[in-house]
Design a protein around this motif. Structure first.
Motif, PDB file in Angstrom:
ATOM      1  N   GLY A  53       0.806  -1.214   0.000  1.00 30.80           N
ATOM      2  CA  GLY A  53       0.000   0.000   0.000  1.00 30.80           C
ATOM      3  C   GLY A  53       0.835   1.258   0.000  1.00 30.80           C
ATOM      4  N   ILE A  54       2.008   1.196  -0.600  1.00 31.97           N
ATOM      5  CA  ILE A  54       2.819   2.398  -0.655  1.00 31.97           C
ATOM      6  C   ILE A  54       3.121   2.727  -2.106  1.00 31.97           C
ATOM      7  N   ALA A 175     -12.840  10.013  -0.746  1.00 32.82           N
ATOM      8  CA  ALA A 175     -12.489   9.340  -1.997  1.00 32.82           C
ATOM      9  C   ALA A 175     -13.220   8.007  -2.075  1.00 32.82           C
TER      10      ALA A 175
HETATM   11  P1  GTP Z   1       0.386   5.571  -0.539  1.00 34.86           P
HETATM   12  O1  GTP Z   1       0.097   4.994  -1.891  1.00 34.86           O
HETATM   13  O2  GTP Z   1       1.160   4.651   0.290  1.00 34.86           O
HETATM   14  O3  GTP Z   1       0.956   6.959  -0.594  1.00 34.86           O
HETATM   15  O4  GTP Z   1      -0.996   5.664   0.245  1.00 34.86           O
HETATM   16  P2  GTP Z   1      -2.176   6.514  -0.241  1.00 34.86           P
HETATM   17  O5  GTP Z   1      -2.087   7.821   0.455  1.00 34.86           O
HETATM   18  O6  GTP Z   1      -2.199   6.491  -1.726  1.00 34.86           O
HETATM   19  O7  GTP Z   1      -3.445   5.799   0.333  1.00 34.86           O
HETATM   20  P3  GTP Z   1      -4.473   4.898  -0.458  1.00 34.86           P
HETATM   21  O8  GTP Z   1      -5.165   5.647  -1.530  1.00 34.86           O
HETATM   22  O9  GTP Z   1      -3.787   3.633  -0.820  1.00 34.86           O
HETATM   23  O10 GTP Z   1      -5.525   4.674   0.678  1.00 34.86           O
HETATM   24  C1  GTP Z   1      -5.215   4.030   1.886  1.00 34.86           C
HETATM   25  C2  GTP Z   1      -6.448   3.326   2.411  1.00 34.86           C
HETATM   26  O11 GTP Z   1      -7.457   4.264   2.750  1.00 34.86           O
HETATM   27  C3  GTP Z   1      -7.076   2.387   1.406  1.00 34.86           C
HETATM   28  O12 GTP Z   1      -7.479   1.232   2.108  1.00 34.86           O
HETATM   29  C4  GTP Z   1      -8.278   3.147   0.883  1.00 34.86           C
HETATM   30  O13 GTP Z   1      -9.305   2.289   0.469  1.00 34.86           O
HETATM   31  C5  GTP Z   1      -8.681   3.952   2.092  1.00 34.86           C
HETATM   32  N1  GTP Z   1      -9.346   5.208   1.716  1.00 34.86           N
HETATM   33  C6  GTP Z   1      -8.949   6.111   0.782  1.00 34.86           C
HETATM   34  N2  GTP Z   1      -9.803   7.148   0.746  1.00 34.86           N
HETATM   35  C7  GTP Z   1     -10.775   6.908   1.677  1.00 34.86           C
HETATM   36  C8  GTP Z   1     -11.941   7.617   2.121  1.00 34.86           C
HETATM   37  O14 GTP Z   1     -12.290   8.697   1.660  1.00 34.86           O
HETATM   38  N3  GTP Z   1     -12.653   7.036   3.129  1.00 34.86           N
HETATM   39  C9  GTP Z   1     -12.302   5.863   3.690  1.00 34.86           C
HETATM   40  N4  GTP Z   1     -13.062   5.384   4.672  1.00 34.86           N
HETATM   41  N5  GTP Z   1     -11.217   5.164   3.287  1.00 34.86           N
HETATM   42  C10 GTP Z   1     -10.462   5.673   2.306  1.00 34.86           C
END
Ligand code: GTP
Length: 609
Positions: A53-54, A175
């Motif tokens: 997840g990064i 999101a």
């Molecule tokens: P990196 O790619 O490591 O930089 O992380 P990131 O910031 O891109 O985070 P990512 O989009 O992978 O989201 C991390 C987690 O949060 C995932 O499990 C998503 O499904 C969840 N997530 C993202 N946006 C939301 C939101 O608006 N609400 C909720 N409840 N979960 C979210």
């Protein structure tokens, strides 16, 4: 597309705050990718990235979006103008902070995404300052407002107190559910200025990223800062002086889409017959061969901060490992590789990484994607030693240092970092203790709000390389967030600690440590080794030594019975079977001198700080 209709922006966020999910939603909203395309997080392409997840490798995409700004002609029949939006993805981790700042150099603004429940975290701070120093417009986005524990008002207050951002500027989004997303692209268009470049100037492109494609060869992502690039143009690299032809150019929409031309302010790809990504240096300036131009500011080669030896776990696999490393470095030119030989482990490689995560990801990809089994030696940082003849040497492998450097070394320096730590207030005590054990010097200590403390430390890089983050997470029940950036070298009292098995030094186990810690580290290493090395036919002594001085010692007594003792010298097949069995057990062993060492011994050594 004139520059007025172009916007270049990035999304920056602390890990897991939803950067990739938000990027996906924006790509869907603009029909750049299909909704529910079955592959979440379009921009995270590598398997390890998805697993952990990064975001490691930056990906970039162009979107088209119709938007009517206030100054537009609103009369009947006039269509809203279509904007070309380039979402320039940045790696989400500090190891790649140079790449982050390069990507930001191609943007005029950023979406600063903060989790509505977690609030500002260490990487939010680091990323904010990168964007702020680059003079970018910052659009705060408070994401995940659908969560039951979301507290957007608290986050707004943090953004105000930490970064002086106006709370009324913050967009509230989810999101996940889609709430509030419709405000994001209008905010990008209205608040972020268009790229400032000049169409009639000589071509200057910033090289943002590159990767190797089996069919096309090296593909470079570029931002056209000034001028125009056409297919077939002759181009040169300011960093290497080499010349190429722009064989295929276009935009990422999000797949490579040839356009034959890239205009001022656009972001796109160029295929130019480069043979290896080593020729494509992030931050390089590309220009028309026929012109001479002032290179864009700030190209510097990647600096390797963590080094470790990689050896095939089974001696015969050297070629396989060599092949795997070659293939992997095709797509990650930021790893430095040199062959090295260890008396203990044989032929292997010394690898330089940008940081810890980079090293971890590289190891994991070697195993996952190329099935290579490796032994990695204790990571080390680039120390500088000054010898009595006045020469200074960067030491990337402790084994290359003479056993008693004190005799010839007049001074040593070690790299340090500036560490940012954010924690719930109740963990302040243990974190301060940990940081001072790790030779940290506190520079700042304040509170973001009533519940969260913010600390800044200057620390030797060596102290965070070895298990610091795990330790920090464990003493704060996982609540700490941590980030670091390179700082200067500091003079330090360093010694080389050798490990000896039956009196023989094992070069692959040598480390460089601070004199003050040498006894304790020596003691711990010896105890750890005693636990993992099995008893053998003879007595084994394990010693830790600084020069000729033994600082710790353990003995593993000899096995009393050997496997053949029960055979009375009689039954030959039985004897062979037993020997086979013993051989089986030895497979995952490394024979060092006469002593068999299990591979896990090397893993154990990684945990001693
Ligand atoms: P990196 O790619 O490591 O930089 O992380 P990131 O910031 O891109 O985070 P990512 O989009 O992978 O989201 C991390 C987690 O949060 C995932 O499990 C998503 O499904 C969840 N997530 C993202 N946006 C939301 C939101 O608006 N609400 C909720 N409840 N979960 C979210």
């Amino acid at each position: 597309y004139p520059p007025e209709l172009i916007r270049n922006f990035s999304i920056i966020a602390h890990v897991d705050h939803g950067k990739s999910t938000l990027a996906d939603r924006l790509l869907e909203l603009t029909a750049t990718i299909k909704k529910g395309h079955g592959q979440p997080q379009y921009l995270d392409k590598l398997q390890v990235e998805r697993e952990r997840g990064i975001t490691v490798k930056a990906q970039t995409a162009t979107m088209f979006y119709k938007h009517r700004t206030n100054g537009d002609d609103h009369s009947e029949g006039k269509d809203s103008p279509s904007f070309l939006l380039n979402l320039i993805d940045t790696p989400g981790h500090v190891d790649f902070s140079y790449e982050v700042s390069r990507s930001l150099a191609a943007c005029q603004g950023v979406l600063l995404v903060v989790d509505a429940a977690q609030g500002v975290q260490a990487q939010t701070v680091a990323n904010f300052y990168l964007a702020f120093e680059a003079n970018l417009t910052i659009v705060p986005v408070i994401n995940k407002i659908d969560q039951p524990t979301a507290d957007p008002d608290r986050v707004k207050a943090q953004l105000k107190s930490m970064f002086d951002l106006d709370p009324s500027d913050a967009l509230l989004t989810s999101a996940k559910t889609g709430k509030g997303l419709e405000q994001v692209l209008p905010a990008v268009i209205e608040r972020i200025p268009p790229p400032p470049g000049k169409s009639d100037s000589s071509l200057r492109m910033l090289l943002l990223d590159s990767y190797y494609d089996e069919y096309k060869g090296v593909i470079c992502h570029v931002a056209v800062v000034d001028g125009i690039l056409r297919k077939g143009d002759k181009i040169s690299s300011a960093a290497t002086g080499q010349s190429y032809e722009a064989l295929d150019i276009g935009i990422m929409h999000p797949e490579l889409t040839p356009t034959g031309i890239l205009l001022t302010g656009q972001v796109g790809y160029v295929v130019s017959g480069m043979r290896s990504t080593k020729e494509a240096r992030v931050g390089d300036t590309i220009y028309h061969t026929r012109n001479t131009v002032e290179p864009l500011p700030g190209f510097k080669p990647a600096k390797h901060m963590v080094f470790s030896g990689l050896y095939p776990a089974d001696g015969s696999d050297f070629e396989a490992l060599n092949h795997a490393i070659e293939r992997l470095t095709c797509n990650d030119a930021s790893v430095s590789i040199t062959k090295e030989t260890s008396t203990a482990l044989g032929l292997g490689f010394r690898c330089g990484f940008l940081g810890l995560l980079h090293m971890d990801v590289f190891h994991q990809r070697l195993e996952q994607e190329y099935g290579a089994h490796v032994i990695s030696t204790v990571p080390t940082v680039p120390y500088i030693f000054e010898y009595s003849d006045g020469s200074k040497l960067e030491v990337q492998n402790p084994a290359t240092l003479p056993s008693n450097p004190k005799q010839r070394v007049t001074a040593c320096w070690e790299p340090t970092v500036l560490a940012t730590i954010i924690i719930p207030s109740e963990y302040v005590g243990p974190v301060i203790t940990l940081c001072s054990e790790r030779r940290g010097q506190q520079l700042e200590y304040s509170f973001i709000d009533s519940q969260r403390a913010f600390m800044k430390y200057r620390m030797p890089l060596r102290e965070i390389v070895v298990d610091f983050y795990n330790e920090l997470k464990s003493i704060t029940s996982g609540y700490a967030s941590f980030d670091y950036e390179d700082a200067d070298y500091q003079q330090s009292d360093l010694v080389k600690l050798d490990i000896l098995l039956n009196g023989q030094p094992v070069d692959a186990m040598s480390t460089i440590v601070h004199n003050m810690k040498a006894y304790r580290v020596g003691r711990e290493l010896v105890e750890k080794l005693k636990k993992v090395i099995d008893r053998q036919m003879f007595e084994i002594t394990i010693q830790a030594a600084i020069g000729s001085k033994i600082v710790a010692r353990e003995t593993i007594s000899a096995m009393r019975k050997n496997v053949l003792a029960k055979c009375y010298g009689g039954d030959v097949t039985r004897k062979r079977k037993l020997l086979e069995k013993q051989k089986e057990g030895k497979k995952r062993m490394k024979r060092i001198g006469s002593v068999d060492i299990p591979q896990e011994a090397f893993h154990e050594l990684l945990k001693v700080s």
